[in-house]
Design an enzyme around this catalytic site. Structure first.
Site, mmCIF file in Angstrom:
data_model
loop_
_atom_site.group_PDB
_atom_site.id
_atom_site.type_symbol
_atom_site.label_atom_id
_atom_site.label_comp_id
_atom_site.label_asym_id
_atom_site.label_seq_id
_atom_site.Cartn_x
_atom_site.Cartn_y
_atom_site.Cartn_z
ATOM 1 N N TRP A 190 40.580 28.453 46.601
ATOM 2 C CA TRP A 190 40.110 29.879 46.060
ATOM 3 C C TRP A 190 40.894 29.926 44.943
ATOM 4 O O TRP A 190 40.426 30.693 43.856
ATOM 5 C CB TRP A 190 40.412 30.749 46.943
ATOM 6 C CG TRP A 190 39.645 32.284 46.612
ATOM 7 C CD1 TRP A 190 40.344 33.270 46.108
ATOM 8 C CD2 TRP A 190 38.346 32.545 46.773
ATOM 9 N NE1 TRP A 190 39.436 34.538 45.592
ATOM 10 C CE2 TRP A 190 38.152 33.895 46.137
ATOM 11 C CE3 TRP A 190 37.322 31.779 47.221
ATOM 12 C CZ2 TRP A 190 36.863 34.563 46.241
ATOM 13 C CZ3 TRP A 190 35.809 32.577 47.283
ATOM 14 C CH2 TRP A 190 35.811 33.987 46.640
ATOM 15 N N ASP A 217 36.886 27.527 40.233
ATOM 16 C CA ASP A 217 35.512 27.295 40.103
ATOM 17 C C ASP A 217 35.012 27.465 38.727
ATOM 18 O O ASP A 217 34.335 26.475 38.250
ATOM 19 C CB ASP A 217 34.512 28.097 40.991
ATOM 20 C CG ASP A 217 34.526 29.700 40.620
ATOM 21 O OD1 ASP A 217 35.723 30.243 40.327
ATOM 22 O OD2 ASP A 217 33.477 30.019 40.509
ATOM 23 N N GLU A 228 35.538 32.789 34.534
ATOM 24 C CA GLU A 228 33.934 32.644 34.913
ATOM 25 C C GLU A 228 33.123 32.389 33.706
ATOM 26 O O GLU A 228 32.448 32.044 33.305
ATOM 27 C CB GLU A 228 33.493 33.558 36.132
ATOM 28 C CG GLU A 228 32.170 33.332 36.364
ATOM 29 C CD GLU A 228 31.753 34.647 37.105
ATOM 30 O OE1 GLU A 228 31.674 34.328 38.465
ATOM 31 O OE2 GLU A 228 31.523 35.601 36.704
ATOM 32 N N THR A 273 47.068 33.292 37.618
ATOM 33 C CA THR A 273 46.171 32.880 38.848
ATOM 34 C C THR A 273 44.852 32.152 38.334
ATOM 35 O O THR A 273 44.476 32.861 37.388
ATOM 36 C CB THR A 273 45.863 34.073 39.840
ATOM 37 O OG1 THR A 273 47.023 34.674 40.289
ATOM 38 C CG2 THR A 273 45.043 33.593 40.821
ATOM 39 N N ASN A 274 44.770 30.921 38.836
ATOM 40 C CA ASN A 274 43.408 30.381 38.300
ATOM 41 C C ASN A 274 42.463 30.303 39.411
ATOM 42 O O ASN A 274 42.659 30.116 40.449
ATOM 43 C CB ASN A 274 43.877 28.993 38.002
ATOM 44 C CG ASN A 274 42.560 27.951 37.951
ATOM 45 O OD1 ASN A 274 42.422 27.219 38.769
ATOM 46 N ND2 ASN A 274 42.128 28.023 36.790
#
Length: 996
Positions: free
Chosen positions: A334, A266, A87, A262-263
């Site tokens: 997710w 968003d 993010e 893990t991606n």
């Protein structure tokens, strides 16, 4: 929203300076607007940019990675402030896009992408270190082994049972064909930037930053209940012989050494969204735009059910394995995850999607950019564009389906009820076969209660509304859905957002009306307020009831009268404020783009955005915009709630043994048999934090374990989160770009900035010029000289960012500059570009023909991979040992190189390559690769072909090439075809093709 709910303060007026320079230490930012004073909002954006990039402020690590926060004592999604997330990287790109817009300096954007690729996209970024070392062993017909998810962490580890065989992965083959391998080009979501946990970077030990993970044990596992662990697990840490794997999954034997990533979908979608806006604002470097396309290609794994089960097939509790795209819900789930083995037995790999889709993770701008040619980022894989076209509509339908009667957006949907494909509860609403879930993925706290999960996604819908309206698309169903969702949402949210006044609430955070009654939903409530000059207030939390009707298409949608929301807890979250302001700004600009003038609601949104921006600036402490946060959840630093099964003991990276001796028995009601430890038990280094003693003292003096209340007030912290600061900085920039720069806005038009990155390509009697688009330019003037530095003579004008100069003489070098103009004036000249047109000789045509193709359509990676066939069209046999192929290219950084023949029908051992540096560089070439054949390759009979010859070249340091301008490279040739730009030689004589 009633205008009386806030008062718009008088904007701060700048002096009529001709330019803005902000200096702090050695850091300088120069505004690009040269003929008028910059607006308040432009000034504030550039000031915040300086605050974020000033090394003294501490937003970036020594490796140049943005921290989640300047402060370290923090536990929310990252459990330590000097972690970082994908993010944060995506926000960094967005910051640099708008900096490039204002200054014309796009190098900062490219540097941010390079850093992202180096540290948080786990690929070989050119240093020879393979961070997905066994992905090539992945079997798309058996992607992963099923293990159920559980409601409590205490119920883990989950047995790898394979109860439901995984479906088929339909993307792997086309991604391999497109990019030459299947190494996933996505960010891993969490990075231990300073190696605080102490695990170290196993696969790239030269990096301090380390891939780690936390959440692995179901919907109830909060950050307070998670066990941090390395993403590259060779069992050095964790339980002896098992590592950390046996906390999460149980196998019939000891788990193998492995890597796993893990991606968070968003974040990568936001990175693509940023690159879309970069392109729209004038950025045109194909190397990095192609990287965004590639990321979007792989991001499609976020559209798939966790175990590739057919969408909707598990409604009765019995899923059906998917056979292809029938396992795609076409939403942004997710996460997606992938991994594989380490060590001598590591010849395996796996991949999963996610069955749960949250509304807050959807990104309609990324879907538009990746699907529409006007978006400019359609990936190269054959089915990617259509997948993203479907996804764009599906996401807009998703939002329409989830919009409450008031206007807020509800949680999401799942294809795997309770994470284990249980039958859906009776009467459960569905969306394309997926079950409605008011809080997808996590429940501590519920995932859709935070107002940020409203502002983030709806800001993107407001962007799409503006994009479509600006492009004249005001009738399509996609436009109608985007408009309906954002218009209704803005109308709802403005009832609960205030500038220069404070809403009245009760002790439980409910808004009150003027009679002192709780506001429990409904349309256009009148919230009681008190004057509060300089303050801003937006909602923090939402309470949900009911569910939407089962989806049956946009034309049949009834507005969800049975899905309701109660809005609560006004707060001062600066990051959410930034996203909220951008949502208001894009919505307001969209109404004007659609109708020619701001609508009444659009005008109210613009005024509220301006008032909130002005109020927020009063909270800038010189490092960023921040407010004091009471952290009532911080008692959980001390509570025992991190579950370890009985018998599990292991080594943590900070040197302590887990779970340690200071534990309590687990709660049998939660389904486990083990012990609980606390945050500080697991991560003892937190006790060295400079704010730890303050927290301990506050806990001892104020926390009441009986009432579970802070009797003397909760601990208070002031945080400078990187994403939060970028959200505010970009809110100022977007308001300036969309409102101030619009005709009729508060700032007069200014002359455009100088065009950047001019490029001149010589041809036969012609020079083709191109440059970056300039915001606000109506036309461009092309100027030419025959001496570097001028004087220049105008040779033409154009409204496009390109020009063809046909009035040239071959073998003369010409020097070009370009200026941009509008009604206000003309910009300074661009940097100079030069070219020397040359007569093009005719290609040699002989009995031998070379055919060429490439499967390497990414021109910016660290290898090039041409493939050849030689055809004998003559009537006599030709010995291949007398034949040579030359492939011309630019080395892009002179380093030693390695030649590989991956396959040849004549035997790869009979094929060799020699690198030859040209005495003087030519257009598209400063080297050529000469390919030769040993006598063992045999001869070519008349009419025969050599068969396929697959070549691969890399530099020994694995740094990247830029093939886009290479003479012999053609990304469009994905099937064998005659190719004159890779010449053939027989006994040293040119017999086919043309040299550069």
């Amino acid at each position: 929203m009633k205008l009386s709910a806030f008062k718009k303060p008088v904007s701060f007026l700048l002096s009529a300076a001709l330019s803005l320079t902000i200096v702090s230490g050695a850091f300088t930012v120069q505004s690009s607007k040269a003929l008028a004073a910059p607006s308040t909002e432009e000034t504030r954006f550039l000031q915040m940019y300086q605050q974020l990039k000033n090394p003294a402020n501490g937003y970036f690590s020594p490796e140049g990675i943005p921290y989640h926060s300047i402060e370290t004592l923090m536990s929310e999604a990252p459990d330590y402030g000097h972690m970082t997330t994908s993010e944060a990287y995506s926000y960094w790109l967005w910051l640099e896009v708008l900096y490039g817009h204002y200054t014309g300096d796009w190098s900062k954007l490219e540097a941010a992408w390079d850093n992202m690729e180096k540290y948080i996209i786990p690929v070989n970024e050119g240093d020879g270190r393979e961070e997905q070392p066994t992905m090539s062993y992945y079997n798309p017909n058996s992607p992963a082994t099923y293990a159920a998810e559980y409601s409590q962490p205490d119920q883990y580890p989950s047995q790898l049972s394979g109860q439901y065989p995984a479906g088929r992965d339909p993307l792997d083959a086309e991604l391999k064909a497109t990019y030459g391998n299947n190494q996933t080009y996505l960010m891993h979501w969490l990075l231990d930037v300073d190696n605080w946990y102490g695990f170290g970077n196993l696969l790239n030990p030269s990096h301090t930053a380390t891939y780690v993970n936390t959440f692995q044990r179901g919907e109830q596992e909060s950050v307070w209940e998670a066990v941090p662990h390395p993403s590259q697990d060779n069992k050095t840490f964790g339980k002896t012989g098992e590592g950390f794997m046996t906390l999460f999954t149980n196998e019939s034997s000891a788990p193998a050494e492995q890597w796993r990533y893990t991606n968070a979908t968003d974040a990568d979608a936001r990175a693509i969204q940023a690159m879309y806006w970069a392109k729209e604002l004038g950025y045109n470097n194909p190397v990095y735009l192609d990287k965004a396309k590639k990321m979007g290609d792989y991001l499609r794994y976020g559209m798939y059910d966790k175990y590739f089960q057919k969408i909707g097939s598990a409604s009765n509790g019995t899923p059906t394995a998917g056979t292809g795209k029938d396992a795609s819900h076409y939403l942004m789930a997710w996460y997606t995850a992938w991994g594989g083995g380490l060590g001598q037995t590591g010849n395996w790999a796996w991949r999963i999607g996610s069955s749960h889709a949250h509304q807050g993770y959807q990104n309609v701008v990324a879907a538009y950019a990746l699907s529409n040619p006007n978006g400019g980022l359609v990936p190269n894989s054959p089915t990617a564009g259509q997948d993203w076209t479907t996804s764009l509509k599906r996401q807009l339908e998703f939002y329409t389906w989830l919009q409450s009667a008031e206007g807020a957006i509800a949680g999401g949907a799942t294809n795997s009820w309770d994470g284990s494909y249980k039958a859906y509860p009776a009467g459960k609403s569905t969306f394309y076969g997926m079950a409605y879930d008011d809080a997808p993925v996590y429940h501590d706290p519920p995932s859709n209660n935070w107002f940020g999960m409203q502002a983030w996604p709806v800001e993107r819908i407001a962007e799409l509304y503006y994009i479509l309206a600006s492009n004249g698309d005001t009738t399509s169903e996609n436009f109608q859905m985007a408009k309906q969702v954002v218009e209704k949402w803005v109308d709802w949210s403005m009832d609960y957002a205030f500038a220069n006044s404070r809403p009245v609430t009760d002790s439980e955070g409910y808004y009150l009306d003027h009679q002192g009654n709780r506001v429990l939903g409904g349309n256009n409530p009148a919230i009681a307020t008190v004057p509060a000059p300089g303050e801003f207030w937006i909602p923090s939390n939402l309470e949900w009831s009911g569910q939407p009707a089962t989806w049956n298409g946009f034309s049949n949608h009834n507005g969800n009268p049975n899905l309701r929301v109660v809005t609560k807890n006004p707060g001062q979250d600066a990051g959410v404020l930034g996203s909220y302001i951008k949502a208001l700004t894009f919505f307001a600009a969209g109404t004007k783009a659609e109708t020619g003038n701001y609508t009444a609601l659009g005008s109210q949104a613009e005024q509220l955005a301006k008032a909130l921006l002005d109020a927020a600036w009063g909270y800038n402490d010189g490092i960023g915009i921040t407010t004091v946060e009471p952290r009532e959840d911080y008692y959980r630093y001390f509570t025992k709630e991190i579950y370890f099964p009985n018998g599990w003991t292991g080594l943590f990276g900070q040197g302590n043994t887990l779970p340690g001796s200071n534990t309590v028995p687990s709660d049998p009601a939660k389904g486990g048999n083990g012990v609980y430890a606390s945050y500080a038990d697991v991560r003892p280094a937190i006790k060295n934090d400079p704010q730890w003693q303050y927290l301990v003292d506050k806990y001892n003096s104020s926390w009441d374990p009986q009432t579970k209340k802070w009797t003397n007030g909760a601990p208070e912290f002031t945080y400078h989160r990187f994403w939060s600061q970028v959200d505010m900085a970009t809110a100022y920039a977007e308001y300036d770009r969309l409102i101030n720069s619009d005709q009729g806005g508060p700032v007069e038009p200014v002359a455009p900035k100088a065009p950047s990155k001019p490029n001149a390509v010589a041809g036969d009697g012609v020079v083709s010029l191109s440059w970056n688009n300039v915001s606000g330019a109506d036309s461009y003037t092309v100027k030419r000289a025959t001496t570097s530095g001028g004087p220049y003579t105008t040779v033409g004008t154009t409204a496009q960012a390109s020009y063809t100069d046909s009035n040239v003489v071959n073998d003369t070098t010409y020097y070009y500059v370009v200026s941009a103009s509008n009604s206000v004036g003309e910009s300074p000249d661009s940097p100079e570009a030069s070219a020397k047109p040359t007569a093009v000789p005719l290609p040699v045509q002989g009995d031998l023909t070379l055919e060429y193709r490439t499967n390497d359509t990414n021109p910016g990676d660290n290898q090039f991979r041409p493939q050849f066939r030689i055809v004998n069209n003559g009537d006599t046999a030709v010995s291949l040992s007398d034949v040579k192929i030359r492939y011309y290219y630019t080395i892009d950084g002179d380093k030693p190189q390695e030649f590989h023949c991956d396959y040849a029908a004549v035997g790869s051992g009979n094929v060799s390559g020699t690198f030859v540096k040209l005495d003087s560089a030519k257009t598209g070439a400063d080297y050529y690769l000469e390919i030769s054949f040993a006598p063992g390759a045999g001869s070519l009979a008349p009419g025969a072909s050599s068969g396929e010859i697959q070549i691969r070249v890399n530099k020994t340091d694995w740094s990247n090439y830029n093939e886009a301008d290479d003479y012999s490279y053609d990304a469009t040739k994905t099937s064998f075809a005659s190719w004159e730009k890779a010449p053939l030689y027989l006994n040293g004589n040119l017999v086919w093709g043309i040299e550069p």
